[in-house]
Design an enzyme around this catalytic site. Structure first.
Site, PDB file in Angstrom:
ATOM      1  N   ARG A 152      44.831  46.830  37.513  1.00  0.00           N
ATOM      2  CA  ARG A 152      45.997  47.517  36.977  1.00  0.00           C
ATOM      3  C   ARG A 152      45.771  49.025  37.099  1.00  0.00           C
ATOM      4  O   ARG A 152      44.641  49.483  37.222  1.00  0.00           O
ATOM      5  CB  ARG A 152      46.236  47.139  35.514  1.00  0.00           C
ATOM      6  CG  ARG A 152      46.506  45.660  35.288  1.00  0.00           C
ATOM      7  CD  ARG A 152      46.662  45.353  33.807  1.00  0.00           C
ATOM      8  NE  ARG A 152      46.976  43.937  33.570  1.00  0.00           N
ATOM      9  CZ  ARG A 152      46.079  42.993  33.395  1.00  0.00           C
ATOM     10  NH1 ARG A 152      44.777  43.296  33.404  1.00  0.00           N
ATOM     11  NH2 ARG A 152      46.445  41.729  33.193  1.00  0.00           N
ATOM     12  N   LYS A 177      43.469  44.191  29.840  1.00  0.00           N
ATOM     13  CA  LYS A 177      44.533  43.694  28.974  1.00  0.00           C
ATOM     14  C   LYS A 177      43.993  42.554  28.113  1.00  0.00           C
ATOM     15  O   LYS A 177      43.323  41.653  28.604  1.00  0.00           O
ATOM     16  CB  LYS A 177      45.708  43.201  29.824  1.00  0.00           C
ATOM     17  CG  LYS A 177      46.968  42.937  29.035  1.00  0.00           C
ATOM     18  CD  LYS A 177      48.131  42.653  29.955  1.00  0.00           C
ATOM     19  CE  LYS A 177      49.423  42.454  29.185  1.00  0.00           C
ATOM     20  NZ  LYS A 177      50.576  42.195  30.082  1.00  0.00           N
ATOM     21  N   HIS A 283      51.930  49.092  40.378  1.00  0.00           N
ATOM     22  CA  HIS A 283      51.779  47.671  40.066  1.00  0.00           C
ATOM     23  C   HIS A 283      52.187  46.784  41.237  1.00  0.00           C
ATOM     24  O   HIS A 283      51.735  45.635  41.329  1.00  0.00           O
ATOM     25  CB  HIS A 283      52.607  47.315  38.828  1.00  0.00           C
ATOM     26  CG  HIS A 283      52.009  46.234  37.988  1.00  0.00           C
ATOM     27  ND1 HIS A 283      50.799  46.373  37.340  1.00  0.00           N
ATOM     28  CD2 HIS A 283      52.429  44.974  37.705  1.00  0.00           C
ATOM     29  CE1 HIS A 283      50.512  45.263  36.684  1.00  0.00           C
ATOM     30  NE2 HIS A 283      51.486  44.393  36.894  1.00  0.00           N
ATOM     31  N   ARG A 286      49.182  45.613  43.057  1.00  0.00           N
ATOM     32  CA  ARG A 286      48.503  44.488  42.394  1.00  0.00           C
ATOM     33  C   ARG A 286      49.204  43.173  42.728  1.00  0.00           C
ATOM     34  O   ARG A 286      48.541  42.174  43.032  1.00  0.00           O
ATOM     35  CB  ARG A 286      48.481  44.735  40.888  1.00  0.00           C
ATOM     36  CG  ARG A 286      47.939  43.586  40.033  1.00  0.00           C
ATOM     37  CD  ARG A 286      47.875  44.047  38.586  1.00  0.00           C
ATOM     38  NE  ARG A 286      47.854  42.940  37.634  1.00  0.00           N
ATOM     39  CZ  ARG A 286      46.734  42.352  37.190  1.00  0.00           C
ATOM     40  NH1 ARG A 286      45.555  42.734  37.654  1.00  0.00           N
ATOM     41  NH2 ARG A 286      46.796  41.374  36.301  1.00  0.00           N
ATOM     42  N   HIS A 309      44.373  37.173  34.230  1.00  0.00           N
ATOM     43  CA  HIS A 309      45.462  36.504  33.524  1.00  0.00           C
ATOM     44  C   HIS A 309      44.902  35.505  32.524  1.00  0.00           C
ATOM     45  O   HIS A 309      43.970  34.752  32.841  1.00  0.00           O
ATOM     46  CB  HIS A 309      46.363  35.759  34.513  1.00  0.00           C
ATOM     47  CG  HIS A 309      47.249  36.668  35.306  1.00  0.00           C
ATOM     48  ND1 HIS A 309      47.874  36.285  36.473  1.00  0.00           N
ATOM     49  CD2 HIS A 309      47.628  37.958  35.100  1.00  0.00           C
ATOM     50  CE1 HIS A 309      48.586  37.290  36.943  1.00  0.00           C
ATOM     51  NE2 HIS A 309      48.452  38.310  36.132  1.00  0.00           N
ATOM     52  N   TYR A 318      53.287  33.942  41.824  1.00  0.00           N
ATOM     53  CA  TYR A 318      53.096  34.397  43.205  1.00  0.00           C
ATOM     54  C   TYR A 318      53.319  33.277  44.215  1.00  0.00           C
ATOM     55  O   TYR A 318      53.558  33.546  45.387  1.00  0.00           O
ATOM     56  CB  TYR A 318      51.700  35.012  43.365  1.00  0.00           C
ATOM     57  CG  TYR A 318      51.515  36.213  42.471  1.00  0.00           C
ATOM     58  CD1 TYR A 318      52.228  37.384  42.688  1.00  0.00           C
ATOM     59  CD2 TYR A 318      50.661  36.168  41.368  1.00  0.00           C
ATOM     60  CE1 TYR A 318      52.090  38.482  41.857  1.00  0.00           C
ATOM     61  CE2 TYR A 318      50.516  37.263  40.523  1.00  0.00           C
ATOM     62  CZ  TYR A 318      51.236  38.412  40.781  1.00  0.00           C
ATOM     63  OH  TYR A 318      51.106  39.492  39.952  1.00  0.00           O
TER      64      TYR A 318
END
Length: 336
Positions: A152, A177, A283, A286, A309, A318
């Site tokens: 990120r 995150k 982003h 990414r 994630h 994706y």
């Protein structure tokens, strides 16, 4: 009672001059619980807006109905996104639960902003090459890292020298995150440029030390636990700012990392120069990293780990970007 956020009016009926204002109390609680500076600023902004929207009444005099009405107005009148409305809700829940020690009832009548189900923008291999070819220097290196590692934007900017492992060809991403650490690859094509950037940071650090500075902000309570660590080169940012600045929390002069707007502006210019019509942000690189790995046949759980994630369902978006879904369905029109 009328409440003015700008003035130091306190919680409860006590003398204002002897106690911190409500927003100061909120700020202190946020820092005690190790919230980031950006979250702190966002939460204080929402609490201030909530108070002003209700005639400057003290939050203790309000509760669930006022919070519901405020959030509903954001969605209906303000037209905010679901994520923005959720951020406002989180800020107000923090105010009532952590500061006022009041448990709000479950707000079932709030009109929720509709959560969008948009697919992320992804660049092709040729578009990535065109974009990067229009960039140079530090912006090129940062953009290349985002595409080459899946980091990120803020993870890249907050990267410390000690977390780049050239021997193992990997990068350790700290406090990503969800306050999680993870590892990702160090692209071999970026090894030498990254070494040069770290050497540039070393020169700046030596100069800062000679001028009586050289400190960098440390996460959590490390500054108290290791008083001299903030001047160690390993803790310095890989992408330091060109200028020193005063830390708003400590009042001490540090050399922080480069501002995120530097890369954002560089990507926008490069997109325009490359003639790419898609909307491209940091982003986007990414998203493109994940999609290109899927195209190359890598397992989705491996990509999940690289992206950090929490749930593989987040990574599965994706597969839709590839336009082949989870079953690899191919149009009958393309079947010979």
């Amino acid at each position: 009672m009328t409440y003015t956020p700008e003035n130091a009016v306190v919680i409860g009926e006590v003398e204002p001059a002897r106690h911190p204002g409500l927003l100061e109390v909120v700020r202190g609680r946020l820092r005690a619980k190790r919230y980031s500076l950006r979250t702190e600023q966002a939460y204080l902004g929402w609490i201030r807006r909530f108070i002003l929207a209700n005639g400057r009444r003290h939050p203790r005099e309000m509760g669930g109905p006022e919070v519901e009405a405020f959030l509903s107005r954001l969605a209906v009148v303000g037209g905010v996104s679901a994520s923005t409305q959720n951020q406002a809700l989180s800020a107000l829940l923090f105010l009532y639960r952590e500061v006022l020690l009041v448990e709000l009832p479950w707000m079932e009548t709030v009109l929720r902003a509709k959560r969008s189900r948009r697919l992320p923008t992804v660049l092709s291999h040729s578009e990535v090459r065109q974009l990067l070819s229009m960039m140079s220097g530090r912006p090129w290196l940062m953009a290349s890292l985002l595409y080459g590692t899946g980091m990120r934007l803020m993870e890249c900017l907050r990267l410390r020298v000690k977390d780049v492992d050239f021997a193992r060809n990997e990068i350790l991403i700290r406090n990503g995150k969800g306050a999680k650490d993870r590892r990702t690859m160090l692209p071999r094509a970026l090894e030498e440029p990254l070494r040069r950037e770290i050497e540039r940071a070393r020169v700046l650090h030596v100069r800062d030390l000679a001028e009586g500075f050289g400190e960098t902000p440390l996460p959590d309570a490390l500054a108290r636990k290791y008083p001299n660590a903030s001047k160690g080169f390993g803790w310095q940012f890989v992408f330091p700012s060109d200028q020193r600045s005063v830390n708003p929390r400590t009042g001490r002069t540090h050399r922080h990392h480069v501002d995120d707007a530097v890369l954002s502006r560089a990507i926008k210019r490069a997109r325009e120069q490359a003639g790419i019509d898609k909307l491209v942000s940091a982003h986007t690189l990414r998203h493109t990293f994940a999609t290109h790995l899927l195209e190359s046949g890598y397992d989705i759980r491996t990509i999940q780990e690289l992206l950090g994630h929490k749930d593989v369902a987040t990574t599965q978006i994706y597969t839709h970007v590839l336009n082949r879904g989870g079953r690899g369905v191919r149009s009958p029109l393309d079947s010979g």
